[in-house]
Write an enzyme that holds these catalytic residues in place. Structure first.
Site, PDB file in Angstrom:
ATOM      1  N   ALA A  66       0.447  -0.913   0.105  1.00 58.30           N
ATOM      2  CA  ALA A  66      -0.132   0.041  -0.325  1.00 58.30           C
ATOM      3  C   ALA A  66       0.561   1.307  -0.202  1.00 58.30           C
ATOM      4  O   ALA A  66       1.680   1.623   0.284  1.00 58.30           O
ATOM      5  CB  ALA A  66      -0.816  -0.344   1.231  1.00 58.30           C
ATOM      6  N   GLY A 110       0.445  -4.919   0.647  1.00 62.67           N
ATOM      7  CA  GLY A 110      -0.453  -5.218  -0.173  1.00 62.67           C
ATOM      8  C   GLY A 110      -0.545  -5.840  -1.279  1.00 62.67           C
ATOM      9  O   GLY A 110      -1.462  -6.160  -2.059  1.00 62.67           O
ATOM     10  N   GLU A 113      -0.536  -9.416  -0.909  1.00 56.39           N
ATOM     11  CA  GLU A 113      -1.805  -9.838  -0.886  1.00 56.39           C
ATOM     12  C   GLU A 113      -2.623  -9.533  -1.981  1.00 56.39           C
ATOM     13  O   GLU A 113      -3.319 -10.732  -2.200  1.00 56.39           O
ATOM     14  CB  GLU A 113      -2.860  -8.715   0.507  1.00 56.39           C
ATOM     15  N   GLU A 133       4.411  -4.933   6.653  1.00 55.41           N
ATOM     16  CA  GLU A 133       4.317  -4.268   7.731  1.00 55.41           C
ATOM     17  C   GLU A 133       4.814  -4.023   8.546  1.00 55.41           C
ATOM     18  O   GLU A 133       4.392  -3.104  10.074  1.00 55.41           O
ATOM     19  CB  GLU A 133       3.038  -4.751   7.504  1.00 55.41           C
TER      20      GLU A 133
HETATM   21  N1  CO8 Z   1       4.015   3.371  -1.117  1.00 55.37           N
HETATM   22  C1  CO8 Z   1       5.114   4.299  -1.040  1.00 55.37           C
HETATM   23  N2  CO8 Z   1       5.797   4.359  -2.243  1.00 55.37           N
HETATM   24  C2  CO8 Z   1       6.875   3.344  -2.608  1.00 55.37           C
HETATM   25  C3  CO8 Z   1       6.957   2.469  -1.758  1.00 55.37           C
HETATM   26  C4  CO8 Z   1       5.242   2.292  -0.860  1.00 55.37           C
HETATM   27  N3  CO8 Z   1       4.621   0.639  -0.638  1.00 55.37           N
HETATM   28  N4  CO8 Z   1       7.349   1.526  -1.912  1.00 55.37           N
HETATM   29  C5  CO8 Z   1       8.315   2.283  -2.753  1.00 55.37           C
HETATM   30  N5  CO8 Z   1       8.635   2.831  -2.765  1.00 55.37           N
HETATM   31  C6  CO8 Z   1       8.541   4.520  -3.478  1.00 55.37           C
HETATM   32  C7  CO8 Z   1       9.986   5.032  -2.826  1.00 55.37           C
HETATM   33  O1  CO8 Z   1      10.037   5.451  -1.698  1.00 55.37           O
HETATM   34  C8  CO8 Z   1      10.898   5.599  -3.868  1.00 55.37           C
HETATM   35  O2  CO8 Z   1      10.420   6.752  -4.232  1.00 55.37           O
HETATM   36  P1  CO8 Z   1      11.561   7.954  -4.785  1.00 55.37           P
HETATM   37  O3  CO8 Z   1      12.325   7.125  -5.834  1.00 55.37           O
HETATM   38  O4  CO8 Z   1      10.512   9.439  -5.020  1.00 55.37           O
HETATM   39  O5  CO8 Z   1      12.172   7.922  -3.249  1.00 55.37           O
HETATM   40  C9  CO8 Z   1      10.865   4.911  -4.881  1.00 55.37           C
HETATM   41  O6  CO8 Z   1       9.189   3.934  -4.708  1.00 55.37           O
HETATM   42  C10 CO8 Z   1      11.803   3.217  -5.530  1.00 55.37           C
HETATM   43  O7  CO8 Z   1      11.969   2.609  -4.192  1.00 55.37           O
HETATM   44  P2  CO8 Z   1      13.208   2.275  -2.867  1.00 55.37           P
HETATM   45  O8  CO8 Z   1      14.073   4.143  -3.880  1.00 55.37           O
HETATM   46  O9  CO8 Z   1      13.126   2.227  -2.347  1.00 55.37           O
HETATM   47  O10 CO8 Z   1      13.949   1.105  -4.214  1.00 55.37           O
HETATM   48  P3  CO8 Z   1      14.198   0.164  -3.555  1.00 55.37           P
HETATM   49  O11 CO8 Z   1      15.054  -0.450  -4.765  1.00 55.37           O
HETATM   50  O12 CO8 Z   1      15.302   0.737  -3.282  1.00 55.37           O
HETATM   51  O13 CO8 Z   1      13.900  -0.600  -2.202  1.00 55.37           O
HETATM   52  C11 CO8 Z   1      11.894  -1.676  -1.242  1.00 55.37           C
HETATM   53  C12 CO8 Z   1      12.570  -1.799  -2.820  1.00 55.37           C
HETATM   54  C13 CO8 Z   1      12.671  -2.796  -1.140  1.00 55.37           C
HETATM   55  C14 CO8 Z   1      10.573  -2.335  -1.799  1.00 55.37           C
HETATM   56  C15 CO8 Z   1      11.715  -0.738  -0.706  1.00 55.37           C
HETATM   57  O14 CO8 Z   1      11.144   0.670  -2.007  1.00 55.37           O
HETATM   58  C16 CO8 Z   1      10.695  -1.129  -0.071  1.00 55.37           C
HETATM   59  O15 CO8 Z   1      10.960  -1.151   1.408  1.00 55.37           O
HETATM   60  N6  CO8 Z   1       9.432  -0.154  -0.063  1.00 55.37           N
HETATM   61  C17 CO8 Z   1       8.392  -0.516   1.036  1.00 55.37           C
HETATM   62  C18 CO8 Z   1       7.642  -1.583   1.423  1.00 55.37           C
HETATM   63  C19 CO8 Z   1       6.560  -2.024   2.462  1.00 55.37           C
HETATM   64  O16 CO8 Z   1       7.028  -1.749   3.646  1.00 55.37           O
HETATM   65  N7  CO8 Z   1       5.480  -2.476   1.725  1.00 55.37           N
HETATM   66  C20 CO8 Z   1       4.600  -2.674   2.663  1.00 55.37           C
HETATM   67  C21 CO8 Z   1       3.622  -0.822   2.837  1.00 55.37           C
HETATM   68  S1  CO8 Z   1       1.817  -1.838   4.034  1.00 55.37           S
HETATM   69  C22 CO8 Z   1       1.017  -2.792   3.213  1.00 55.37           C
HETATM   70  O17 CO8 Z   1       1.135  -2.583   2.015  1.00 55.37           O
HETATM   71  C23 CO8 Z   1      -0.122  -2.609   3.797  1.00 55.37           C
HETATM   72  C24 CO8 Z   1      -1.058  -2.860   3.309  1.00 55.37           C
HETATM   73  C25 CO8 Z   1      -2.807  -2.822   3.851  1.00 55.37           C
HETATM   74  C26 CO8 Z   1      -3.503  -3.404   2.775  1.00 55.37           C
HETATM   75  C27 CO8 Z   1      -3.821  -3.668   1.567  1.00 55.37           C
HETATM   76  C28 CO8 Z   1      -4.311  -3.921   0.385  1.00 55.37           C
HETATM   77  C29 CO8 Z   1      -4.477  -4.615  -1.115  1.00 55.37           C
END
Ligand code: CO8
Length: 259
Positions: A66, A110, A113, A133
């Site tokens: 998400a 998400g 999921e 999460e």
């Molecule tokens: N939300 C918003 N932006 C994101 C997300 C995210 N989940 N993941 C990545 N991005 C963005 C980053 O902020 C970055 O943006 P910018 O270039 O502007 O800084 C861009 O995408 C590229 O990301 P990274 O530079 O971090 O790329 P890396 O290759 O270094 O890392 C990762 C990739 C490992 C995937 C890393 O981005 C990461 O850890 N992302 C977050 C993953 C996460 O925590 N996901 C869980 C989110 S909570 C959730 O999903 C709750 C679910 C609720 C139900 C949903 C129903 C379907």
């Protein structure tokens, strides 16, 4: 119909391919994307020409979860009153035709999921699954604590949900989360091939098979067995059953009319 967060196309006049398309955010899921995804799925589900749908992302990310930026300032009242997640985030559960997830790159939170809400997952060898999460001070909210243990068992689901670690495609296949792993450059071809194979069968039977298998996840064994038996009996009322069995008996290819 025009979308901003997804793209859609139809292959072979019968397979709908829906591609998540927020590349800068690694396909992070927000309300707009989920609304568009729900609308596209419902449209294809209602289209008699379509027999199967595929949801996919980019090579780098199926969906990284998400949208954390959108959620970061949420209060409980925002999440609860806005019906966050239930609003339109589980539309896919109501889709009656088969839906395949073709996953490459990250399928986290998400994203994992969403993949699990599909009927089965075909993964590229660079896929990574996880429910991170916990690192954000929350827990999965769209079935991660429920579908993941049913798919991979309690121990691995607990491991993933409590440590937030990622699981690669090999581990995911071994654990039963994904049905097949293929080379990244073969992912789309493999998913389309599976979808076309499904489309060639009786649509009544593929829908009945999907509904019956889902019973295994959502009810007791006794209820599931009773439901399956009724579905099995009911299929003898279809023209496709007559055609399929006549074709076998007469050693010819079946020509299903989906009736
Ligand atoms: N939300 C918003 N932006 C994101 C997300 C995210 N989940 N993941 C990545 N991005 C963005 C980053 O902020 C970055 O943006 P910018 O270039 O502007 O800084 C861009 O995408 C590229 O990301 P990274 O530079 O971090 O790329 P890396 O290759 O270094 O890392 C990762 C990739 C490992 C995937 C890393 O981005 C990461 O850890 N992302 C977050 C993953 C996460 O925590 N996901 C869980 C989110 S909570 C959730 O999903 C709750 C679910 C609720 C139900 C949903 C129903 C379907």
């Amino acid at each position: 119909m025009s979308y901003e967060c997804i793209t859609t196309r139809v292959e072979g006049d019968k397979v709908a391919i829906i591609t998540l398309n927020r590349p800068k955010q690694l396909n992070a899921l927000n309300d707009q994307l989920m609304d568009e995804l729900g609308a596209a799925l419902k449209r294809f589900d209602a289209d008699p020409a379509i027999g199967c749908m595929v949801i996919t992302g980019s090579e780098k990310a199926f969906a990284a979860g998400a949208d954390i930026t959108a959620m970061a300032k949420f209060s409980f009242a925002d999440a609860y009153k806005g019906d966050f997640i239930t609003r339109n985030w589980e539309t896919i559960r109501a889709i009656r035709k088969p839906v395949i997830a073709a996953v490459s790159g990250f399928a986290l939170g998400g994203g994992c999921e969403l993949a699990m809400m599909c009927d089965f997952i075909i993964a590229a060898d660079n896929a990574k699954f996880g429910q991170p999460e916990i690192k954000l001070g929350i827990i999965p909210g769209a079935g991660g604590t429920q579908r993941l243990p049913r798919a991979v068992g309690k121990s691995k689901a607990m491991d993933l949900a409590l440590t937030g670690r990622m699981m690669d495609a090999t581990e995911a296949e071994r654990a039963g989360l994904v049905s097949r792993v293929v080379a990244l450059d073969k992912l789309q071809e493999e998913a389309l091939g599976a979808a076309l194979q499904i489309c060639a069968f009786s649509q009544v039977a593929t829908m009945a098979a999907k509904e019956s298998v889902n019973r295994a996840f959502e009810g007791t064994l006794a209820d599931g067995i009773a439901f399956e038996r009724r579905m099995f009996h009911a299929l003898f009322a279809t023209a496709d059953q007559k055609e399929g069995m006549d074709a076998f008996v007469n050693k010819r290819a079946a020509n299903f009319t989906h009736q």
